[in-house]
Design a protein around this motif. Structure first.
Motif, PDB file in Angstrom:
ATOM      1  N   ALA A   1       7.574  -5.402  -9.010  1.00  0.00           N
ATOM      2  CA  ALA A   1       7.465  -4.159  -8.246  1.00  0.00           C
ATOM      3  C   ALA A   1       7.584  -2.933  -9.145  1.00  0.00           C
ATOM      4  N   SER A   2       8.257  -3.066 -10.306  1.00  0.00           N
ATOM      5  CA  SER A   2       8.419  -1.922 -11.207  1.00  0.00           C
ATOM      6  C   SER A   2       7.193  -1.698 -12.082  1.00  0.00           C
ATOM      7  N   MET A   3       6.290  -2.665 -12.119  1.00  0.00           N
ATOM      8  CA  MET A   3       5.088  -2.563 -12.953  1.00  0.00           C
ATOM      9  C   MET A   3       3.990  -1.825 -12.206  1.00  0.00           C
ATOM     10  N   PRO A   4       3.125  -1.113 -12.934  1.00  0.00           N
ATOM     11  CA  PRO A   4       2.042  -0.377 -12.268  1.00  0.00           C
ATOM     12  C   PRO A   4       1.127  -1.290 -11.460  1.00  0.00           C
ATOM     13  N   TRP A   5       0.934  -2.517 -11.928  1.00  0.00           N
ATOM     14  CA  TRP A   5       0.049  -3.439 -11.237  1.00  0.00           C
ATOM     15  C   TRP A   5       0.785  -4.229 -10.148  1.00  0.00           C
ATOM     16  N   GLY A   6       2.097  -4.056 -10.083  1.00  0.00           N
ATOM     17  CA  GLY A   6       2.883  -4.793  -9.095  1.00  0.00           C
ATOM     18  C   GLY A   6       2.797  -4.170  -7.713  1.00  0.00           C
ATOM     19  N   ASP A   7       2.847  -5.011  -6.709  1.00  0.00           N
ATOM     20  CA  ASP A   7       2.831  -4.550  -5.313  1.00  0.00           C
ATOM     21  C   ASP A   7       4.266  -4.540  -4.808  1.00  0.00           C
ATOM     22  N   PRO A   8       4.840  -3.357  -4.561  1.00  0.00           N
ATOM     23  CA  PRO A   8       6.243  -3.282  -4.134  1.00  0.00           C
ATOM     24  C   PRO A   8       6.484  -3.838  -2.728  1.00  0.00           C
TER      25      PRO A   8
ATOM     26  N   ARG B   1      12.890  10.902 -13.641  1.00  0.00           N
ATOM     27  CA  ARG B   1      12.599  10.497 -12.262  1.00  0.00           C
ATOM     28  C   ARG B   1      11.149  10.044 -12.101  1.00  0.00           C
ATOM     29  N   ASN B   2      10.278  10.461 -13.021  1.00  0.00           N
ATOM     30  CA  ASN B   2       8.873  10.099 -12.919  1.00  0.00           C
ATOM     31  C   ASN B   2       8.575   8.719 -13.501  1.00  0.00           C
ATOM     32  N   PHE B   3       9.512   8.130 -14.217  1.00  0.00           N
ATOM     33  CA  PHE B   3       9.285   6.853 -14.859  1.00  0.00           C
ATOM     34  C   PHE B   3      10.104   5.763 -14.173  1.00  0.00           C
ATOM     35  N   PRO B   4       9.450   4.680 -13.751  1.00  0.00           N
ATOM     36  CA  PRO B   4      10.217   3.608 -13.114  1.00  0.00           C
ATOM     37  C   PRO B   4      11.113   2.898 -14.127  1.00  0.00           C
ATOM     38  N   ASN B   5      12.230   2.410 -13.658  1.00  0.00           N
ATOM     39  CA  ASN B   5      13.145   1.660 -14.509  1.00  0.00           C
ATOM     40  C   ASN B   5      12.579   0.254 -14.674  1.00  0.00           C
TER      41      ASN B   5
ATOM     42  N   GLN C   1      11.913 -15.065   1.720  1.00  0.00           N
ATOM     43  CA  GLN C   1      10.840 -14.426   0.971  1.00  0.00           C
ATOM     44  C   GLN C   1      11.283 -13.014   0.584  1.00  0.00           C
ATOM     45  N   VAL C   2      11.210 -12.719  -0.714  1.00  0.00           N
ATOM     46  CA  VAL C   2      11.674 -11.428  -1.220  1.00  0.00           C
ATOM     47  C   VAL C   2      10.633 -10.822  -2.154  1.00  0.00           C
ATOM     48  N   VAL C   3      10.765  -9.527  -2.390  1.00  0.00           N
ATOM     49  CA  VAL C   3       9.910  -8.813  -3.338  1.00  0.00           C
ATOM     50  C   VAL C   3      10.531  -8.964  -4.727  1.00  0.00           C
ATOM     51  N   CYS C   4       9.702  -9.302  -5.700  1.00  0.00           N
ATOM     52  CA  CYS C   4      10.185  -9.419  -7.075  1.00  0.00           C
ATOM     53  C   CYS C   4      10.420  -8.014  -7.627  1.00  0.00           C
ATOM     54  N   PRO C   5      11.662  -7.672  -7.977  1.00  0.00           N
ATOM     55  CA  PRO C   5      11.931  -6.322  -8.473  1.00  0.00           C
ATOM     56  C   PRO C   5      11.288  -6.045  -9.830  1.00  0.00           C
ATOM     57  N   ILE C   6      11.070  -7.077 -10.624  1.00  0.00           N
ATOM     58  CA  ILE C   6      10.434  -6.889 -11.931  1.00  0.00           C
ATOM     59  C   ILE C   6       8.968  -6.519 -11.727  1.00  0.00           C
TER      60      ILE C   6
END
Length: 183
Positions: A130-137, A86-90, A123-128
């Motif tokens: 968003a899963s990265m530490p540097w990504g803005d969800p 649960r602590n690690f993003p997919n 306009q949508v959020v990129c799920p890829i």
């Protein structure tokens, strides 16, 4: 590459390169890559013997010290307690930001969106990302299809061993330094 990944790239419907995903033409060989494999030296992690990459596979199959080295690694990994997932993003499968389709790998998401949503201007959020530490969800891409084509034609971990804790600028600097060393 592992066998399942190579098999996916070589499916009869669309054989593609395992790295850039461009279509393969029958019978074409990567002669420059073959030459590089024939002329690049490496060292066996088991016995420390130097050899060319082209000889490494057959050497590894017969080197008992290398096989022990691999087994020690397997033991070390299997002895570690399982982490709380649960602590690690997919970072392997993603939902489509336009519809209810789920569990798409990166290439599958790109193909799915290209096929079914190429005209959708929402306009949508990129799920890829968003899963990265540097990504803005919360960041909504103004042109998601263009973003997919430019940023996600390949997977980061295909080219680099990802350090997801490093920020994107640091990773880019490392890649640029490696590319200058390689020339």
């Amino acid at each position: 590459f592992c066998t399942p990944c190579l098999q996916e790239c070589l499916k009869p419907k669309k054989p593609v390169c395992g790295v850039c995903r461009s279509t393969l033409s029958p019978g074409s060989r990567a002669l420059d890559l073959e030459k590089q494999i024939e002329t690049t030296e490496t060292t066996c992690n088991g016995c420390n013997k130097k050899m060319y990459l082209s000889k490494m596979r057959s050497h590894a199959a017969s080197c008992s010290k290398y096989q022990n080295y691999i087994m020690e690694g397997v033991k070390a990994v299997t002895k570690e307690p399982l982490h709380n997932t649960r602590n690690f993003p997919n970072r392997f499968t993603f939902p489509c930001p336009y519809c209810s389709e789920k569990n798409l790998d990166q290439e599958g998401l790109v193909e799915h969106c290209k096929t079914l949503h190429s005209m959708d201007a929402k306009q949508v959020v990129c799920p890829i990302c968003a899963s990265m530490p540097w990504g803005d969800p919360n960041y909504r891409s103004a042109n998601f299809m263009e973003h997919l084509q430019r940023r996600h034609r390949f997977s980061y971990d295909t080219f680099v061993v990802c350090d997801y804790d490093a920020d994107e600028d640091d990773m880019m600097a490392q890649v640029l330094m490696r590319s200058l060393r390689d020339k």
